[in-house]
Design an enzyme around this catalytic site. Sequence first.
Site, PDB file in Angstrom:
ATOM      1  N   GLU A 192       6.993 -12.896 -21.607  1.00  0.00           N
ATOM      2  CA  GLU A 192       6.611 -11.437 -21.487  1.00  0.00           C
ATOM      3  C   GLU A 192       5.337 -11.104 -22.062  1.00  0.00           C
ATOM      4  O   GLU A 192       4.352 -10.458 -21.690  1.00  0.00           O
ATOM      5  CB  GLU A 192       7.830 -10.571 -21.672  1.00  0.00           C
ATOM      6  N   GLU A 197      -2.041  -9.453 -17.727  1.00  0.00           N
ATOM      7  CA  GLU A 197      -2.214  -8.198 -17.056  1.00  0.00           C
ATOM      8  C   GLU A 197      -3.079  -7.434 -17.463  1.00  0.00           C
ATOM      9  O   GLU A 197      -3.853  -6.628 -16.734  1.00  0.00           O
ATOM     10  CB  GLU A 197      -0.852  -7.633 -17.076  1.00  0.00           C
ATOM     11  N   ARG A 232       0.979   1.796  -5.918  1.00  0.00           N
ATOM     12  CA  ARG A 232       1.135   0.642  -4.942  1.00  0.00           C
ATOM     13  C   ARG A 232      -0.284   0.017  -4.660  1.00  0.00           C
ATOM     14  O   ARG A 232      -0.152  -0.977  -3.765  1.00  0.00           O
ATOM     15  CB  ARG A 232       1.532   1.263  -3.789  1.00  0.00           C
ATOM     16  N   LYS A 267       2.058  -9.730 -20.456  1.00  0.00           N
ATOM     17  CA  LYS A 267       1.522  -8.560 -20.609  1.00  0.00           C
ATOM     18  C   LYS A 267       0.000  -8.657 -21.168  1.00  0.00           C
ATOM     19  O   LYS A 267      -0.811  -7.872 -20.502  1.00  0.00           O
ATOM     20  CB  LYS A 267       2.229  -7.638 -21.839  1.00  0.00           C
ATOM     21  N   CYS A 273       0.787  -1.171   0.063  1.00  0.00           N
ATOM     22  CA  CYS A 273       0.112  -0.027  -0.054  1.00  0.00           C
ATOM     23  C   CYS A 273       0.943   1.161  -0.067  1.00  0.00           C
ATOM     24  O   CYS A 273       2.083   1.172   0.167  1.00  0.00           O
ATOM     25  CB  CYS A 273      -0.855   0.341   1.398  1.00  0.00           C
ATOM     26  N   HIS A 288       5.418 -31.157 -25.930  1.00  0.00           N
ATOM     27  CA  HIS A 288       5.260 -32.097 -24.693  1.00  0.00           C
ATOM     28  C   HIS A 288       4.317 -31.465 -23.995  1.00  0.00           C
ATOM     29  O   HIS A 288       4.351 -31.854 -22.624  1.00  0.00           O
ATOM     30  CB  HIS A 288       6.850 -31.617 -24.203  1.00  0.00           C
ATOM     31  N   TRP A 291      -3.795  -1.848  -1.555  1.00  0.00           N
ATOM     32  CA  TRP A 291      -3.741  -3.040  -2.341  1.00  0.00           C
ATOM     33  C   TRP A 291      -4.111  -4.133  -1.134  1.00  0.00           C
ATOM     34  O   TRP A 291      -3.346  -4.531  -0.128  1.00  0.00           O
ATOM     35  CB  TRP A 291      -2.538  -3.248  -2.980  1.00  0.00           C
ATOM     36  N   LYS A 338       1.751  -1.537  -8.959  1.00  0.00           N
ATOM     37  CA  LYS A 338       2.974  -1.413  -9.696  1.00  0.00           C
ATOM     38  C   LYS A 338       4.212  -1.985  -8.587  1.00  0.00           C
ATOM     39  O   LYS A 338       5.222  -2.408  -9.314  1.00  0.00           O
ATOM     40  CB  LYS A 338       3.284   0.024 -10.085  1.00  0.00           C
ATOM     41  N   ASN A 377       1.620   0.009   5.529  1.00  0.00           N
ATOM     42  CA  ASN A 377       2.020  -1.038   4.633  1.00  0.00           C
ATOM     43  C   ASN A 377       2.670  -2.175   4.823  1.00  0.00           C
ATOM     44  O   ASN A 377       3.751  -1.729   5.523  1.00  0.00           O
ATOM     45  CB  ASN A 377       2.774  -0.112   3.372  1.00  0.00           C
ATOM     46  N   GLY A 378       2.493  -3.209   4.463  1.00  0.00           N
ATOM     47  CA  GLY A 378       3.059  -4.457   4.904  1.00  0.00           C
ATOM     48  C   GLY A 378       2.172  -5.425   5.444  1.00  0.00           C
ATOM     49  O   GLY A 378       0.892  -5.323   5.406  1.00  0.00           O
TER      50      GLY A 378
END
Length: 605
Positions: free
Chosen positions: A477, A484, A27, A481, A2, A500, A75, A600, A99-100
């Site tokens: 990636e 996300e 955050r 992307k 956060c 496979h 968050w 982020k 935060n944490g």
Amino acid sequence: MCGIIGILGSHEVSPQLVEALKRLEYRGYDSAGVATVDASGRLDRRRAVGKLVNLSDRLVHDPLPGHSGIGHTRWATHGAATEANAHPHRFGRVAVVHNGIIENFRDLRAELESLGIQPQSQTDTETVALWTGYHLDQGMTPLEAARATLARLEGAFALAFLFEGEPDLLIAARKGSPLAVGHGTGEMFLGSDAVALAPFTDRITYLEDGDHAVLTRAGVQIWDAAGRQTHRATARIDVGATAIDRGGYRHFMAKEIAEQPAVIGNVLNHYLKGDRIVLPEGLDFAAIDRIVLVGCGTAHLAGHVAKYWFEQLAGLPCDIDVASEFRYREPPLSDRSLFVAISQSGETADTLAALHYARDKVARSVGLVNVGTSAIARDADLALPTLAGIEVSVASSKAFTCQLAVLAVLALEAARARCRIDDAALAAHLRDLRAVPALIAQALALSDECRVQADWLAQARDVLYLGRGALYPVALEGALKLKELSYIHAEGYASGELKHGPIALIDGDVPVVVLAPHDALFDKTISNMQEVMARHGRVLLISDAAGIAAAGDGVTASLALPQGGGIFQPMLYAVPMQYLAYHTAVAKGTDVDQPRNLAKSVTVE
Ligand code: G6P
């Protein structure tokens, strides 16, 4: 994780708190809240679920007076995104933002319940407010109450406490999570990072792990983990570097993709002078026998690309891992290893913990970071800036290619120092690398074609991405992307792995994006592409003109990148990965810059 902010100001503080929170929304944006103490000492708060704009609206209709306050953007970790779970949490005469994660909150809660104190939320944070309020009610001073609570906490935290009747007092504490104190003139500030404080001050003191601090308008007093009063240096930050604007683009991500030629050019100018590689003292690749690259998300994938470069160019064994696995699997490290933590924000909790695990065991630890004032930059032996400029969009684009640019320079330096390439070969690779910004500028022209393909991808339920060699992590990636940004399920595979297992997924409804530059591995990748098409799979081929011509018929669509860049081509192939995800998200109407559930900077494990 956060974002937290605290201000002892000289004006109405709510608008300032909201302005700072805007800079911390990266955050998290599940809910936001502020608490203030007014001139009469009255403590009050406002909270709202969802983006910050909801809190701003609430404050218009229901203002919160006062020159002192704390704020939070959340968050969600413990408890859903509801108003009851939004910070600040309040009990009696104290309000707290955090935060944490307080890991022992269940025990702390049970004890409170046995004292007859009932929590009103499902959060770990509320226990901090409850215990502090309880201690105040037992007659402790605010500092005694905060200290008594801090002594009970396990886990990671950055905390700010605001007290009723105390308009000139903020108490702050950090363990694990970063916290910065800002010095104004007759004003004091507290924030998760210096960027949040940039509108108010450029003079910053970073609290160190285990510190707690008392802020008044006259200044700050700091105590270390052992309870000794201590001094922490104050530094000036470059406020200009924290400007945030969309520059005429519809989304930050579109702007950040388009900035890549310029920012990669800056990186190369910073680390290359003619045919000379310029790196800070203390990086001796001849003295190491192994390099260990660690990061999370896109930063991890930059390391994965670089593994190919370190091994192929420099013959240097290279381990790559996600930070959350690395830190707990107790990997053996030696004093002939170089450890590199890769992180845009420089604050990612797992990457920071991995650095802390490794730094005393290796020859040297390096932080490859975009935020120069970050915890990883400070805690590594050596910080190498990735110079992408501020990246606002949650999904990383220019930070990724700038990480690749610095890693490419490091791989070339490793190859040179280990005598794996001669001057002529080095010069040729440097020419390839220097060509990348102009090639990316050409690749940006693919945006429109990617928009057309995005209409197709937006209909899909699943999308596969295939690549070989250093293009394999670029395929990963691309899939990351797309997930996300558009919430479409996507997976990246090494082309050769397809048969496979993943080939069972192929049918006419699953688009398969194939990355196949016309290089030594081209024929192999194209054979895998044929295997897809033989099973009615629909292929979007991304190659260069020669590759598209050689691939023959049968693909559903193709995108032609310019030829060039040598082994640094992965940087080029990142661009259509970004645009395909971007335009698919726009086509689906998702929130491009702030996708659901993401943040982020992930400052919890
Ligand atoms: C979050 C972001 C990703 C990012 C990752 C690592 O998950 O959403 O875009 O790649 O964190 O962040 P870092 O700041 O360490 O590069």
